[in-house]
Enzyme design. Sequence first.
Site, PDB file in Angstrom:
ATOM      1  N   ARG A   1      46.310  43.903  27.395  1.00  0.00           N
ATOM      2  CA  ARG A   1      45.271  43.953  28.429  1.00  0.00           C
ATOM      3  C   ARG A   1      44.902  45.405  28.737  1.00  0.00           C
ATOM      4  O   ARG A   1      43.730  45.709  28.975  1.00  0.00           O
ATOM      5  CB  ARG A   1      45.730  43.202  29.684  1.00  0.00           C
TER       6      ARG A   1
ATOM      7  N   LYS B   1      41.297  45.765  34.083  1.00  0.00           N
ATOM      8  CA  LYS B   1      41.999  46.184  35.302  1.00  0.00           C
ATOM      9  C   LYS B   1      41.625  47.628  35.659  1.00  0.00           C
ATOM     10  O   LYS B   1      42.453  48.548  35.621  1.00  0.00           O
ATOM     11  CB  LYS B   1      43.504  46.012  35.104  1.00  0.00           C
TER      12      LYS B   1
ATOM     13  N   GLU C   1      37.753  34.579  41.615  1.00  0.00           N
ATOM     14  CA  GLU C   1      39.156  34.932  41.837  1.00  0.00           C
ATOM     15  C   GLU C   1      39.513  34.747  43.304  1.00  0.00           C
ATOM     16  O   GLU C   1      38.650  34.578  44.162  1.00  0.00           O
ATOM     17  CB  GLU C   1      39.388  36.390  41.454  1.00  0.00           C
TER      18      GLU C   1
HETATM   19  C1  LIG Z   1      41.930  40.836  40.155  1.00  0.00           C
HETATM   20  C2  LIG Z   1      43.199  40.253  39.664  1.00  0.00           C
HETATM   21  N1  LIG Z   1      43.182  38.986  39.201  1.00  0.00           N
HETATM   22  C3  LIG Z   1      44.302  38.401  38.736  1.00  0.00           C
HETATM   23  C4  LIG Z   1      45.521  39.063  38.735  1.00  0.00           C
HETATM   24  C5  LIG Z   1      46.729  38.375  38.225  1.00  0.00           C
HETATM   25  O1  LIG Z   1      47.076  38.866  36.961  1.00  0.00           O
HETATM   26  P1  LIG Z   1      48.558  38.835  36.451  1.00  0.00           P
HETATM   27  O2  LIG Z   1      48.991  37.424  36.446  1.00  0.00           O
HETATM   28  O3  LIG Z   1      48.496  39.401  35.078  1.00  0.00           O
HETATM   29  O4  LIG Z   1      49.355  39.665  37.387  1.00  0.00           O
HETATM   30  C6  LIG Z   1      45.580  40.395  39.194  1.00  0.00           C
HETATM   31  C7  LIG Z   1      46.804  41.184  39.184  1.00  0.00           C
HETATM   32  O5  LIG Z   1      47.858  40.857  39.543  1.00  0.00           O
HETATM   33  C8  LIG Z   1      44.397  40.995  39.685  1.00  0.00           C
HETATM   34  O6  LIG Z   1      44.424  42.245  40.159  1.00  0.00           O
END
Ligand SMILES: Cc1ncc(COP(=O)(O)O)c(C=O)c1O
Length: 338
Positions: free
Chosen positions: A80, A183, A219
């Site tokens: 990622r 991210k 989200e």
């Molecule tokens: C915007 C966003 N969506 C989803 C997630 C969840 O991703 P992950 O399961 O990889 O932590 C995160 C981070 O934790 C995030 O910052």
Amino acid sequence: MKNIDWKNLGFDYVKTNVNARAYHKDGAWSELEYTADEYIKMHMSTTCLHYGIECFEGLKAFRGADGKVRIFRMDENAKRMQASARKLCLPEPSIEMFTKACYEVVKQNIDFVPPYGYGASLYLRPVLIGSKVGLGVKASKEAMFIVFCSPVGAYFKEGMKPIKVVIDRMQDRAAPRGTGDIKAGGNYASSILSGEKAHTLGYSNVMYLDAAEHKYIEECGAANFFGHKQGKYITPQSPSILPSITNMSLRTLAEDMGLQVEQRPVPVDELASFDEAGACGTAAVISPIEMVYDLDTGERVDYGSEVGKVSLELYNRLQDIQYGRAEDKFGWTVVVEE
Ligand SMILES: Cc1ncc(COP(=O)(O)O)c(C=O)c1O
């Protein structure tokens, strides 16, 4: 073992022994180095500071019931970060460099991995910073890669607690062809205002809708959304959602439990039809949703204050693997040799 009050740890920076660093210059990455220095010296005209050319990751290492320390799916975080780097025109860290830095940071800070039984963990924060000095808006060919860590407490100190979320169209998190699927720090900057408003109003999180039509669920704060109904695990699909590694893992576990998995656009109108809903991410694994309130329409959907059966089972199955209580049959963890 460090003299830390493991039970009362929150989600804050705690100084540890070392962090890992590598520098990209003249087309190549340096060797990884390890330092106790918590500071970076940076020119005031560095690209990342002005234009947000920066991305990061978040993952955890857990001390298991068997005493072993396991890092969860760091190869997925590495991939990622590579995707983030590509979209921001930053030099990509190799999977090998990323995973080696994470592994070494856990190993060299092993005393900071919380003991088993507190629901706590060691949070790893890899960061990739565009470090080229300049004034123009252009790609940074120079970069700094850092991995540091911090022990963090259990997200739910007294068992899982359902949260209240609010739909608020005052601020979109990400545009359809923007940077929502990576991210990048800027995505978080553009959700601070609505997040603060939600907290002031007494909600834990904002449920973001798609920026083009405000019709589909995107989200839930800094976490993905999922719903459950009629034996189906349903989670939104969109080009502006961050592909959560927790969500990816829950989809696999859901299938393993015999649920049908659907990843597709989820209209906000569908909320009322779910039996259970939750937010999922590294921080909490699952935050069950108790209720969703739409600030604009005044509509409210209640799922109840009890944790749903499916959410609880998914949560337990994932944590059992992370804490070494169940066989890691999908090969998601790497054990750190001590
Ligand atoms: C915007 C966003 N969506 C989803 C997630 C969840 O991703 P992950 O399961 O990889 O932590 C995160 C981070 O934790 C995030 O910052």
